[in-house]
Scaffold this motif. Structure first.
Motif, PDB file in Angstrom:
ATOM      1  N   PHE A  39      46.645  42.571  25.422  1.00  0.00           N
ATOM      2  CA  PHE A  39      47.070  41.613  26.453  1.00  0.00           C
ATOM      3  C   PHE A  39      46.583  42.034  27.842  1.00  0.00           C
ATOM      4  N   TYR A  40      46.439  43.352  28.038  1.00  0.00           N
ATOM      5  CA  TYR A  40      46.386  43.868  29.416  1.00  0.00           C
ATOM      6  C   TYR A  40      44.976  44.091  29.948  1.00  0.00           C
ATOM      7  N   ASP A  41      44.136  43.018  29.937  1.00  0.00           N
ATOM      8  CA  ASP A  41      42.911  43.087  30.734  1.00  0.00           C
ATOM      9  C   ASP A  41      43.328  42.736  32.177  1.00  0.00           C
ATOM     10  N   LEU A  47      49.044  38.534  35.035  1.00  0.00           N
ATOM     11  CA  LEU A  47      50.065  37.619  34.491  1.00  0.00           C
ATOM     12  C   LEU A  47      51.344  38.386  34.160  1.00  0.00           C
ATOM     13  N   PHE A  48      51.196  39.613  33.649  1.00  0.00           N
ATOM     14  CA  PHE A  48      52.398  40.401  33.344  1.00  0.00           C
ATOM     15  C   PHE A  48      53.177  40.714  34.624  1.00  0.00           C
ATOM     16  N   ASP A  49      52.465  41.026  35.706  1.00  0.00           N
ATOM     17  CA  ASP A  49      53.148  41.258  36.989  1.00  0.00           C
ATOM     18  C   ASP A  49      53.959  40.026  37.392  1.00  0.00           C
ATOM     19  N   ARG A  50      53.391  38.817  37.120  1.00  0.00           N
ATOM     20  CA  ARG A  50      54.129  37.588  37.456  1.00  0.00           C
ATOM     21  C   ARG A  50      55.344  37.411  36.542  1.00  0.00           C
ATOM     22  N   ILE A  51      55.193  37.793  35.256  1.00  0.00           N
ATOM     23  CA  ILE A  51      56.338  37.716  34.323  1.00  0.00           C
ATOM     24  C   ILE A  51      57.510  38.528  34.872  1.00  0.00           C
ATOM     25  N   CYS A  52      57.188  39.709  35.394  1.00  0.00           N
ATOM     26  CA  CYS A  52      58.245  40.618  35.882  1.00  0.00           C
ATOM     27  C   CYS A  52      59.046  40.019  37.034  1.00  0.00           C
ATOM     28  N   GLU A  56      63.798  34.068  34.596  1.00  0.00           N
ATOM     29  CA  GLU A  56      64.292  34.250  33.213  1.00  0.00           C
ATOM     30  C   GLU A  56      64.065  35.672  32.694  1.00  0.00           C
ATOM     31  N   TYR A  57      63.058  36.377  33.260  1.00  0.00           N
ATOM     32  CA  TYR A  57      62.715  37.706  32.730  1.00  0.00           C
ATOM     33  C   TYR A  57      63.527  38.765  33.488  1.00  0.00           C
ATOM     34  N   TYR A  58      64.728  39.024  32.952  1.00  0.00           N
ATOM     35  CA  TYR A  58      65.696  39.917  33.610  1.00  0.00           C
ATOM     36  C   TYR A  58      65.343  41.418  33.529  1.00  0.00           C
ATOM     37  N   PRO A 161      59.786  53.817  31.399  1.00  0.00           N
ATOM     38  CA  PRO A 161      60.601  52.659  31.776  1.00  0.00           C
ATOM     39  C   PRO A 161      60.098  51.357  31.127  1.00  0.00           C
ATOM     40  N   GLY A 162      60.786  50.259  31.467  1.00  0.00           N
ATOM     41  CA  GLY A 162      60.279  48.920  31.156  1.00  0.00           C
ATOM     42  C   GLY A 162      60.547  48.439  29.750  1.00  0.00           C
ATOM     43  N   SER A 163      61.223  49.245  28.942  1.00  0.00           N
ATOM     44  CA  SER A 163      61.411  48.929  27.517  1.00  0.00           C
ATOM     45  C   SER A 163      60.076  48.778  26.796  1.00  0.00           C
ATOM     46  N   SER A 164      59.084  49.532  27.252  1.00  0.00           N
ATOM     47  CA  SER A 164      57.809  49.544  26.516  1.00  0.00           C
ATOM     48  C   SER A 164      58.023  50.121  25.121  1.00  0.00           C
ATOM     49  N   GLY A 166      60.084  49.155  23.156  1.00  0.00           N
ATOM     50  CA  GLY A 166      60.370  47.999  22.299  1.00  0.00           C
ATOM     51  C   GLY A 166      59.125  47.390  21.673  1.00  0.00           C
ATOM     52  N   ASN A 167      57.957  47.678  22.235  1.00  0.00           N
ATOM     53  CA  ASN A 167      56.734  47.121  21.652  1.00  0.00           C
ATOM     54  C   ASN A 167      56.222  47.954  20.478  1.00  0.00           C
ATOM     55  N   PHE A 168      56.897  49.080  20.188  1.00  0.00           N
ATOM     56  CA  PHE A 168      56.613  49.834  18.967  1.00  0.00           C
ATOM     57  C   PHE A 168      57.569  49.352  17.870  1.00  0.00           C
ATOM     58  N   ALA A 206      63.882  34.328  28.184  1.00  0.00           N
ATOM     59  CA  ALA A 206      63.046  35.343  28.862  1.00  0.00           C
ATOM     60  C   ALA A 206      61.597  35.304  28.383  1.00  0.00           C
ATOM     61  N   TYR A 207      61.400  34.836  27.145  1.00  0.00           N
ATOM     62  CA  TYR A 207      60.037  34.812  26.592  1.00  0.00           C
ATOM     63  C   TYR A 207      59.493  33.381  26.472  1.00  0.00           C
ATOM     64  N   ASN A 208      60.246  32.418  27.032  1.00  0.00           N
ATOM     65  CA  ASN A 208      59.808  31.012  27.065  1.00  0.00           C
ATOM     66  C   ASN A 208      60.112  30.466  28.454  1.00  0.00           C
ATOM     67  N   ALA A 216      50.912  31.483  29.227  1.00  0.00           N
ATOM     68  CA  ALA A 216      49.562  31.781  29.735  1.00  0.00           C
ATOM     69  C   ALA A 216      49.164  33.219  29.389  1.00  0.00           C
ATOM     70  N   PHE A 217      50.141  34.136  29.476  1.00  0.00           N
ATOM     71  CA  PHE A 217      49.927  35.549  29.138  1.00  0.00           C
ATOM     72  C   PHE A 217      49.520  35.680  27.658  1.00  0.00           C
ATOM     73  N   ASN A 218      50.227  34.964  26.801  1.00  0.00           N
ATOM     74  CA  ASN A 218      49.942  35.005  25.364  1.00  0.00           C
ATOM     75  C   ASN A 218      48.562  34.389  25.085  1.00  0.00           C
ATOM     76  N   THR A 280      51.260  37.923  17.788  1.00  0.00           N
ATOM     77  CA  THR A 280      50.646  38.701  18.871  1.00  0.00           C
ATOM     78  C   THR A 280      51.534  39.818  19.433  1.00  0.00           C
ATOM     79  N   GLU A 281      52.858  39.720  19.247  1.00  0.00           N
ATOM     80  CA  GLU A 281      53.705  40.781  19.833  1.00  0.00           C
ATOM     81  C   GLU A 281      55.076  40.814  19.171  1.00  0.00           C
ATOM     82  N   ASN A 282      55.612  42.025  19.052  1.00  0.00           N
ATOM     83  CA  ASN A 282      57.027  42.224  18.744  1.00  0.00           C
ATOM     84  C   ASN A 282      57.644  42.968  19.922  1.00  0.00           C
ATOM     85  N   SER A 283      58.859  42.597  20.272  1.00  0.00           N
ATOM     86  CA  SER A 283      59.568  43.296  21.337  1.00  0.00           C
ATOM     87  C   SER A 283      60.974  43.580  20.816  1.00  0.00           C
ATOM     88  N   TYR A 284      61.148  44.821  20.321  1.00  0.00           N
ATOM     89  CA  TYR A 284      62.418  45.199  19.679  1.00  0.00           C
ATOM     90  C   TYR A 284      63.510  45.425  20.704  1.00  0.00           C
TER      91      TYR A 284
HETATM   92  C1  AVI Z   1      55.655  45.366  28.246  1.00  0.00           C
HETATM   93  N1  AVI Z   1      56.721  44.849  27.395  1.00  0.00           N
HETATM   94  C2  AVI Z   1      57.895  45.726  27.430  1.00  0.00           C
HETATM   95  C3  AVI Z   1      57.036  43.422  27.595  1.00  0.00           C
HETATM   96  C4  AVI Z   1      58.186  42.979  26.655  1.00  0.00           C
HETATM   97  O1  AVI Z   1      59.126  42.379  27.165  1.00  0.00           O
HETATM   98  O2  AVI Z   1      58.109  43.265  25.461  1.00  0.00           O
HETATM   99  C5  AVI Z   1      55.810  42.539  27.359  1.00  0.00           C
HETATM  100  C6  AVI Z   1      56.117  41.086  27.458  1.00  0.00           C
HETATM  101  N2  AVI Z   1      55.756  40.171  26.585  1.00  0.00           N
HETATM  102  C7  AVI Z   1      56.165  38.981  26.977  1.00  0.00           C
HETATM  103  N3  AVI Z   1      56.824  39.117  28.097  1.00  0.00           N
HETATM  104  C8  AVI Z   1      56.793  40.418  28.452  1.00  0.00           C
END
Ligand code: AVI
Length: 321
Positions: A39-41, A47-52, A56-58, A161-164, A166-168, A206-208, A216-218, A280-284
């Protein structure tokens, strides 16, 4: 003063997993998937900076609030001075909270992206002229040895930090935590941000997000394939889908094919049926006790858990046994 005099690069020359190979492998699987690390080119990172920043993205703002309030307690637990080690350092906004509270002698960011990390270090070097920076270019998902530091004693605080985490997948998370434990010595600390299990409506929002930034990120993953690999993904024929899978305890992100279509890469044709998805992603997400159990299995003793009043996000201080 020459701020760069206090910056050292320890380059472990990590092998970058080849994007083309990963995409070919992922599209060949019976259930198509692509690794979320791609995702991170430059576009995806912006786009991820904008998500933060999205309402909705708490996770980002909640973790910053927790760290701001807990900073003096963290400094008491971890000790002042010493070495602050950060896995996947990014823009260092959260790092600054710890630099201010702990006043470490050495900051050791670890990142696979050499230029991005050095850019952040140059800014930090200006803002923290007394700080020694030892940037480590490495793939932190694989075992490696942390460089020894001459100053700051041996006491280390690792920061993830960041709950990264969770992506494992849970087993990968356990392996990662064991690697970190192996890099630390008894008495050192790990400060880690973990997104918590909660009302699925909050997670799904948070993811919609309503502004469509996560979509757009996806979709940028397919745009990146077109840009870098010459694929012919029609971005208007794929749709972002994210949902909380309660049984697995994770948010799943997919890109759904809106019609039957063929995508070409390296002389091969990949057929999509209408409705077929690319995962494309799991976020545990974890309950605090679940995460403490995982950390204990990895060789840590949970010492303190902080959460916001809504129990959306947790920050844990773990002591290496
Ligand atoms: C980087 N990571 C912790 C984010 C997450 O919430 O899993 C990536 C993300 N994917 C969609 N929104 C944010």
């Amino acid at each position: 003063m020459n701020t760069l005099a206090k910056l050292r690069l320890h380059d472990l020359a990590p092998e970058q997993e080849d994007f083309r190979t990963a995409v070919l492998e992922g599209l060949t699987k019976p259930h198509k998937s692509l690794p979320c690390k791609f995702f991170y080119d430059a576009v995806g990172s912006a786009l991820f900076d904008r998500i933060c920043e999205l309402p909705e993205y708490y996770p980002t703002r909640t973790e910053i609030d927790i760290l701001t309030e807990a900073a003096p307690q963290i400094a008491d637990l971890a000790g002042r001075g010493g070495v602050l080690v950060e896995y996947g350092s990014g823009s260092s906004m959260k790092t600054r909270l710890l630099l201010d509270a702990l006043a470490p002698d050495v900051y050791m960011p670890i990142d696979i992206s050499r230029q991005h990390m050095l850019g952040a270090c140059h800014t930090l070097a200006q803002d923290y002229p007394a700080l020694h920076l030892m940037a480590v270019c490495a793939d932190y998902t694989r075992p490696f040895t942390l460089p020894r530091v001459a100053r700051g004693g041996q006491r280390r605080l690792a920061f993830f930090p960041g709950s990264s985490i969770g992506n494992f997948a849970p087993l990968e998370a356990l392996r990662f935590l064991k690697n970190v434990a192996h890099q630390l010595t008894a008495g050192d600390g790990l400060l880690i941000g973990v997104d918590l299990k909660k009302d699925p409506a909050i997670l799904n929002a948070a993811y919609n997000d309503s502004a469509g930034v996560t979509a757009a990120f996806n979709l940028n993953l397919l745009a990146r394939c077109n840009r870098e690999l010459g694929t012919n993904f029609d971005l208007s024929a794929f749709a972002h889908r994210a949902f909380y899978n309660a049984a697995a305890g994770r948010i799943e992100m997919h890109l759904d094919s809106l019609r039957a279509q063929t995508v070409r890469l390296a002389g091969q044709a990949f057929e999509f049926t209408a409705g077929e998805s690319i995962h494309t992603e799991n976020s545990y997400k974890y309950r605090p006790d679940e995460f403490r159990h995982l950390a204990t299995q990895a060789g840590f003793e949970p010492r303190q858990t902080w959460a916001d009043t809504g129990e959306l996000f947790g920050v844990l201080y773990l002591r290496r046994r």
